[in-house]
Design a protein around this motif. Structure first.
Motif, PDB file in Angstrom:
ATOM      1  N   LEU A 135       0.831  -1.208   0.000  1.00  0.00           N
ATOM      2  CA  LEU A 135       0.000   0.000   0.000  1.00  0.00           C
ATOM      3  C   LEU A 135       0.866   1.259   0.000  1.00  0.00           C
ATOM      4  O   LEU A 135       0.615   2.195  -0.771  1.00  0.00           O
ATOM      5  CB  LEU A 135      -0.922  -0.007   1.214  1.00  0.00           C
ATOM      6  N   PHE A 136       1.895   1.280   0.839  1.00  0.00           N
ATOM      7  CA  PHE A 136       2.837   2.403   0.877  1.00  0.00           C
ATOM      8  C   PHE A 136       3.495   2.585  -0.489  1.00  0.00           C
ATOM      9  O   PHE A 136       3.598   3.714  -1.010  1.00  0.00           O
ATOM     10  CB  PHE A 136       3.896   2.150   1.956  1.00  0.00           C
ATOM     11  N   ILE A 193       1.143   4.128  -3.031  1.00  0.00           N
ATOM     12  CA  ILE A 193       0.945   5.563  -2.788  1.00  0.00           C
ATOM     13  C   ILE A 193       2.103   6.366  -3.372  1.00  0.00           C
ATOM     14  O   ILE A 193       1.903   7.364  -4.074  1.00  0.00           O
ATOM     15  CB  ILE A 193       0.784   5.845  -1.288  1.00  0.00           C
ATOM     16  N   TYR A 222       2.054   6.564  -7.178  1.00  0.00           N
ATOM     17  CA  TYR A 222       0.815   7.104  -7.760  1.00  0.00           C
ATOM     18  C   TYR A 222      -0.012   6.024  -8.462  1.00  0.00           C
ATOM     19  O   TYR A 222      -0.587   6.255  -9.522  1.00  0.00           O
ATOM     20  CB  TYR A 222       1.130   8.235  -8.754  1.00  0.00           C
ATOM     21  N   LEU A 268      -2.692   4.530  -7.090  1.00  0.00           N
ATOM     22  CA  LEU A 268      -4.075   4.536  -6.609  1.00  0.00           C
ATOM     23  C   LEU A 268      -4.815   5.699  -7.263  1.00  0.00           C
ATOM     24  O   LEU A 268      -5.147   6.689  -6.625  1.00  0.00           O
ATOM     25  CB  LEU A 268      -4.111   4.640  -5.081  1.00  0.00           C
ATOM     26  N   ASP A 269      -5.075   5.551  -8.564  1.00  0.00           N
ATOM     27  CA  ASP A 269      -5.564   6.688  -9.349  1.00  0.00           C
ATOM     28  C   ASP A 269      -6.979   6.507  -9.899  1.00  0.00           C
ATOM     29  O   ASP A 269      -7.396   7.245 -10.787  1.00  0.00           O
ATOM     30  CB  ASP A 269      -4.590   6.981 -10.494  1.00  0.00           C
ATOM     31  N   HIS A 329      -9.571   1.724  -6.930  1.00  0.00           N
ATOM     32  CA  HIS A 329      -8.289   1.661  -6.229  1.00  0.00           C
ATOM     33  C   HIS A 329      -8.421   2.291  -4.843  1.00  0.00           C
ATOM     34  O   HIS A 329      -7.906   1.772  -3.845  1.00  0.00           O
ATOM     35  CB  HIS A 329      -7.204   2.422  -7.006  1.00  0.00           C
ATOM     36  N   GLY A 330      -9.093   3.437  -4.801  1.00  0.00           N
ATOM     37  CA  GLY A 330      -9.284   4.139  -3.535  1.00  0.00           C
ATOM     38  C   GLY A 330     -10.117   3.335  -2.556  1.00  0.00           C
ATOM     39  O   GLY A 330      -9.843   3.338  -1.341  1.00  0.00           O
ATOM     40  N   ALA A 372      -7.802   0.617  -1.165  1.00  0.00           N
ATOM     41  CA  ALA A 372      -6.819   1.209  -0.255  1.00  0.00           C
ATOM     42  C   ALA A 372      -7.464   1.617   1.068  1.00  0.00           C
ATOM     43  O   ALA A 372      -6.880   1.427   2.143  1.00  0.00           O
ATOM     44  CB  ALA A 372      -6.154   2.416  -0.911  1.00  0.00           C
ATOM     45  N   THR A 397       9.183  -0.270  -3.099  1.00  0.00           N
ATOM     46  CA  THR A 397       9.106   1.069  -3.676  1.00  0.00           C
ATOM     47  C   THR A 397      10.238   1.327  -4.659  1.00  0.00           C
ATOM     48  O   THR A 397      10.006   1.809  -5.778  1.00  0.00           O
ATOM     49  CB  THR A 397       9.123   2.128  -2.564  1.00  0.00           C
TER      50      THR A 397
END
Length: 203
Positions: free
Chosen positions: A77-78, A81, A84, A86-87, A91-92, A95, A124
């Motif tokens: 999840l991190f 974020i 980008y 979660l667009d 997706h939101g 999350a 990441t």
């Protein structure tokens, strides 16, 4: 003692099977939600929101199983974020469900700091490298292409590394299964199955 040992063994096997099945469902629902958003696929009304809900619930369930699974998926999840990823609305939704589950289970990053730093940083960094090669520098060749584009081997390597370090098979079970299923539904091989289920690509 033998009966207790076998009973515990059976319980462990059941948990491992559940982790594999839920991780597979997470990989499928996440990718299908993505296909319905930005890859011109259409299904039934609100199917995009439904699969965002499936994505959220399956990931949330994994978060509740134990601390290492919680750390892995909260790290993902991190990573999403920062990248980008979660667009879209679905997706939101997913999350938000994960974040609420994190709060509900009183998950502590501080208590799991070493594993969180390991997974969050590597997911990441390698994810950003993948994004760079996918969107900005598509001339990548050789082993780097295998690792970051063709098979996304970095997911498997990260999971294997932590499993060897901790002697815990959960990272392999969840990440390897998730990534394999996610990549399958990302490939053209899945289109015939999706078409049979009624999901069509609009050109």
């Amino acid at each position: 003692k033998k009966i207790i040992y076998y009973f515990k063994f059976i319980l462990y096997m059941i948990e491992y099977i559940i982790v594999i099945l839920v991780s597979a469902f997470l990989g499928a629902s996440m990718k299908i939600a993505d296909l319905l958003d930005e890859h011109n696929f259409r299904w039934f009304k609100y199917s995009d929101l439904l699969f965002g809900l499936f994505w959220g619930i399956s990931g949330a369930y994994l978060i509740t199983i134990n601390q290492i699974l919680a750390t892995i998926w909260i790290s993902v999840l991190f990573c999403f974020i920062v990248r980008y990823r979660l667009d879209y609305l679905n997706h939101g939704i997913a999350a938000a469900i994960w974040f609420i589950t994190m709060l509900y289970t009183n998950y502590s990053i501080w208590t799991n700091l070493i594993s969180f730093v390991y997974f969050a940083s590597l997911f990441t960094i390698t994810g950003l490298i993948h994004d760079y090669f996918q969107y900005k520098n598509q001339n990548i060749r050789g082993i780097m292409k295998l690792i970051f584009i063709d098979f996304k081997l970095y997911w498997y390597i990260i999971a294997l590394g932590y499993s060897l370090y901790s002697w815990d098979i959960h990272p392999i079970l969840t990440i390897w299964t998730f990534e394999y299923v996610y990549d399958y539904f990302s490939s053209r091989n899945a289109e015939s199955l999706l078409n049979k289920l009624g999901m069509k690509k609009i050109f």
